[in-house]
Design an enzyme around this catalytic site. Structure first.
Site, PDB file in Angstrom:
ATOM      1  N   CYS A 117       0.823  -1.229   0.000  1.00 23.55           N
ATOM      2  CA  CYS A 117       0.000   0.000   0.000  1.00 23.55           C
ATOM      3  C   CYS A 117       0.848   1.265   0.000  1.00 23.55           C
ATOM      4  O   CYS A 117       0.336   2.349  -0.262  1.00 23.55           O
ATOM      5  CB  CYS A 117      -0.937  -0.009   1.196  1.00 23.55           C
ATOM      6  SG  CYS A 117      -1.914  -1.511   1.302  1.00 23.55           S
ATOM      7  N   HIS A 258      -3.472   6.941   3.008  1.00 25.26           N
ATOM      8  CA  HIS A 258      -3.881   5.628   2.498  1.00 25.26           C
ATOM      9  C   HIS A 258      -5.222   5.276   3.141  1.00 25.26           C
ATOM     10  O   HIS A 258      -5.401   5.430   4.355  1.00 25.26           O
ATOM     11  CB  HIS A 258      -2.813   4.596   2.865  1.00 25.26           C
ATOM     12  CG  HIS A 258      -3.232   3.192   2.581  1.00 25.26           C
ATOM     13  ND1 HIS A 258      -3.863   2.827   1.412  1.00 25.26           N
ATOM     14  CD2 HIS A 258      -3.133   2.059   3.330  1.00 25.26           C
ATOM     15  CE1 HIS A 258      -4.119   1.534   1.449  1.00 25.26           C
ATOM     16  NE2 HIS A 258      -3.696   1.052   2.599  1.00 25.26           N
ATOM     17  N   ASN A 288     -10.115  -0.545   0.792  1.00 29.68           N
ATOM     18  CA  ASN A 288      -8.653  -0.446   0.682  1.00 29.68           C
ATOM     19  C   ASN A 288      -8.222  -0.954  -0.698  1.00 29.68           C
ATOM     20  O   ASN A 288      -8.341  -2.142  -0.987  1.00 29.68           O
ATOM     21  CB  ASN A 288      -8.025  -1.285   1.804  1.00 29.68           C
ATOM     22  CG  ASN A 288      -6.507  -1.227   1.809  1.00 29.68           C
ATOM     23  OD1 ASN A 288      -5.888  -0.797   0.847  1.00 29.68           O
ATOM     24  ND2 ASN A 288      -5.912  -1.688   2.903  1.00 29.68           N
TER      25      ASN A 288
HETATM   26  N1  COA Z   1     -18.000  -8.802  11.003  1.00 25.96           N
HETATM   27  C1  COA Z   1     -18.362  -9.047  12.267  1.00 25.96           C
HETATM   28  N2  COA Z   1     -17.479  -9.373  13.244  1.00 25.96           N
HETATM   29  C2  COA Z   1     -16.179  -9.446  12.891  1.00 25.96           C
HETATM   30  C3  COA Z   1     -15.738  -9.207  11.584  1.00 25.96           C
HETATM   31  C4  COA Z   1     -16.704  -8.883  10.615  1.00 25.96           C
HETATM   32  N3  COA Z   1     -16.399  -8.623   9.344  1.00 25.96           N
HETATM   33  N4  COA Z   1     -14.403  -9.350  11.537  1.00 25.96           N
HETATM   34  C5  COA Z   1     -14.009  -9.664  12.789  1.00 25.96           C
HETATM   35  N5  COA Z   1     -15.089  -9.735  13.601  1.00 25.96           N
HETATM   36  C6  COA Z   1     -15.130 -10.051  15.015  1.00 25.96           C
HETATM   37  C7  COA Z   1     -13.911 -10.839  15.445  1.00 25.96           C
HETATM   38  O1  COA Z   1     -14.103 -12.211  15.202  1.00 25.96           O
HETATM   39  C8  COA Z   1     -13.846 -10.499  16.916  1.00 25.96           C
HETATM   40  O2  COA Z   1     -14.785 -11.304  17.591  1.00 25.96           O
HETATM   41  P1  COA Z   1     -14.438 -11.924  19.030  1.00 25.96           P
HETATM   42  O3  COA Z   1     -14.215 -10.728  19.927  1.00 25.96           O
HETATM   43  O4  COA Z   1     -15.644 -12.718  19.349  1.00 25.96           O
HETATM   44  O5  COA Z   1     -13.180 -12.709  18.820  1.00 25.96           O
HETATM   45  C9  COA Z   1     -14.340  -9.066  16.993  1.00 25.96           C
HETATM   46  O6  COA Z   1     -15.048  -8.836  15.760  1.00 25.96           O
HETATM   47  C10 COA Z   1     -13.225  -8.036  17.104  1.00 25.96           C
HETATM   48  O7  COA Z   1     -12.186  -8.366  16.176  1.00 25.96           O
HETATM   49  P2  COA Z   1     -10.907  -7.490  16.031  1.00 25.96           P
HETATM   50  O8  COA Z   1      -9.993  -8.159  15.038  1.00 25.96           O
HETATM   51  O9  COA Z   1     -10.363  -7.125  17.375  1.00 25.96           O
HETATM   52  O10 COA Z   1     -11.540  -6.157  15.396  1.00 25.96           O
HETATM   53  P3  COA Z   1     -10.844  -4.780  15.142  1.00 25.96           P
HETATM   54  O11 COA Z   1     -11.570  -3.717  15.837  1.00 25.96           O
HETATM   55  O12 COA Z   1      -9.362  -4.842  15.305  1.00 25.96           O
HETATM   56  O13 COA Z   1     -11.148  -4.579  13.585  1.00 25.96           O
HETATM   57  C11 COA Z   1     -10.004  -4.695  11.486  1.00 25.96           C
HETATM   58  C12 COA Z   1     -10.610  -5.480  12.630  1.00 25.96           C
HETATM   59  C13 COA Z   1      -9.413  -5.676  10.497  1.00 25.96           C
HETATM   60  C14 COA Z   1     -11.108  -3.903  10.831  1.00 25.96           C
HETATM   61  C15 COA Z   1      -8.917  -3.742  12.048  1.00 25.96           C
HETATM   62  O14 COA Z   1      -8.071  -4.447  12.917  1.00 25.96           O
HETATM   63  C16 COA Z   1      -8.102  -3.106  10.982  1.00 25.96           C
HETATM   64  O15 COA Z   1      -8.591  -2.392  10.119  1.00 25.96           O
HETATM   65  N6  COA Z   1      -6.764  -3.298  11.066  1.00 25.96           N
HETATM   66  C17 COA Z   1      -5.871  -2.705  10.090  1.00 25.96           C
HETATM   67  C18 COA Z   1      -5.860  -3.574   8.895  1.00 25.96           C
HETATM   68  C19 COA Z   1      -5.347  -2.889   7.703  1.00 25.96           C
HETATM   69  O16 COA Z   1      -5.551  -1.717   7.524  1.00 25.96           O
HETATM   70  N7  COA Z   1      -4.717  -3.655   6.842  1.00 25.96           N
HETATM   71  C20 COA Z   1      -4.293  -3.199   5.599  1.00 25.96           C
HETATM   72  C21 COA Z   1      -2.916  -2.785   5.669  1.00 25.96           C
HETATM   73  S1  COA Z   1      -2.506  -1.884   4.256  1.00 25.96           S
END
Ligand code: COA
Length: 333
Positions: A117, A258, A288
């Site tokens: 990215c 980004h 993204n």
């Molecule tokens: N819908 C519903 N629930 C979801 C889900 C979805 N699409 N994806 C994950 N969950 C659940 C998980 O299973 C977890 O459940 P649990 O507590 O029972 O285990 C809960 O939601 C929280 O998950 P978590 O991973 O802690 O969520 P988060 O707040 O960190 O959000 C992302 C997840 C991926 C959105 C976030 O971490 C993120 O954007 N990270 C950066 C990733 C990124 O930008 N990557 C690209 C790099 S260029």
């Protein structure tokens, strides 16, 4: 002014996204998720999907042609092509060579650059350096991705995030200093490489029945860890490059970050002590799009935020590698 001093400016910009949309509601029929969760955790409402018939060379060509038109530069005047992508059309040849042919450019140097990215900002810096040190007057820098080819629609933690698209800039060499791309802070931490990976399909694990059955050709990510490193890395890179050029964050016309997660974008605004409205956001429409994210956003921001010549603008990115980058530019168009 020293008559030998040259600047590299963004003379034109353009973008192209597929027509087909994939909404949060559509995704909720595929995996266990819902619009409310996706919107509050990411800011994304829908993304664009290229489908099997639209390839990155076509998306990249369309964006590049718009950038050429906006710059008033002909394809034959291009001396260098850099394509930032992690979803190259094939492993070989480079997508840049395919785009060169489609655009009708001369047989100029063309290569792909993979910094995920951060790739578009890495490419701006590489392009700028090659142009200042070489014979190149006009370059095309294209960010293009078809990430949906690597998205696992059985994994709700990643499939909600990614979309397809392309953005491109025409760089031109011009007399004078302090114009265009002022500088760039690049970084990478291979120690965090396992946080975002596509494990198979490379030379270590070529395609086999086992890799396909294990779904190893799809992107895997530790989202929570990436989130933390992303905020830290982008905020630091932004602060470093602004300090180096003596620009206070409050002077910026706009920040084009980004588009990975609205909460990451808001955290960067906070760390720069700026209100959220100084950040340009279009993640709700495209999700993204990796290397395409910044040029698509820049193309829209220049109109929506009414960029004027000389406006200071900050571009900031992070991605797999992990890589990060921040560029400060003075708008030139
Ligand atoms: N819908 C519903 N629930 C979801 C889900 C979805 N699409 N994806 C994950 N969950 C659940 C998980 O299973 C977890 O459940 P649990 O507590 O029972 O285990 C809960 O939601 C929280 O998950 P978590 O991973 O802690 O969520 P988060 O707040 O960190 O959000 C992302 C997840 C991926 C959105 C976030 O971490 C993120 O954007 N990270 C950066 C990733 C990124 O930008 N990557 C690209 C790099 S260029």
């Amino acid at each position: 002014m020293n008559s030998n001093t040259k600047s590299i400016v963004i003379r034109g910009i353009g973008s192209s996204v597929p027509q087909q949309k994939l909404t949060n509601k559509d995704l909720s029929k595929i995996v266990d998720t819902d619009d409310e969760w996706i919107t509050t955790r990411t800011g994304i409402k829908e993304r664009r999907i290229a489908g099997k018939d639209l390839q990155v060379s076509e998306l990249g060509r369309a964006a590049a042609q718009k950038a050429l038109d906006s710059a008033g530069v002909k394809a034959e005047e291009i001396d260098l092509i850099i394509v930032a992508t992690l979803s190259s059309e094939m492993i070989s040849p480079a997508t840049s060579c395919i785009i060169q042919e489609k655009l009708g450019c001369r047989a100029v140097p063309s290569f792909d650059l993979n910094a995920a990215c951060s790739g578009f900002l890495y490419s701006l810096e590489v392009g700028k350096s090659m142009m200042l040190n070489g014979e190149y007057e006009n370059a095309l820098v294209i960010g293009v991705e078809k990430l949906t080819s690597y998205t696992d629609y059985e994994d709700r933690t990643t499939c909600i995030l990614f979309g397809d698209g392309a953005g491109a800039a025409v760089l031109s060499k011009t007399d004078g200093e302090g114009l265009g791309i002022l500088g760039c802070k690049l970084g990478a931490d291979g120690g965090n490489a396992p946080l975002i990976q596509i494990p198979a399909g490379g030379s270590a694990r070529p395609a086999s029945i086992e890799t396909v059955e294990a779904r190893e050709h799809y992107l895997r990510m530790n989202g929570r860890e990436v989130f933390k490193v992303a905020v830290r890395g982008m905020a630091q890179a932004a602060t470093d490059i602004l300090e180096k050029h003596g620009i206070d964050p409050s002077e910026l016309k706009c920040i084009v970050p980004h588009q990975a997660n609205i909460r990451i974008i808001e955290a960067i605004a906070k760390s720069l002590q700026l209100s959220d409205d100084r950040m340009f956001v279009n993640i709700q429409k495209y999700g993204n799009t990796s290397a395409a994210s910044i040029p698509i956003a820049l193309d829209e921001a220049k109109i929506e935020r009414n960029f004027k010549k000389g406006d200071p603008i900050l571009l900031v990115a992070f991605g797999a590698g992990l890589t990060w980058a921040a560029s400060v530019i003075r708008w030139y168009e």
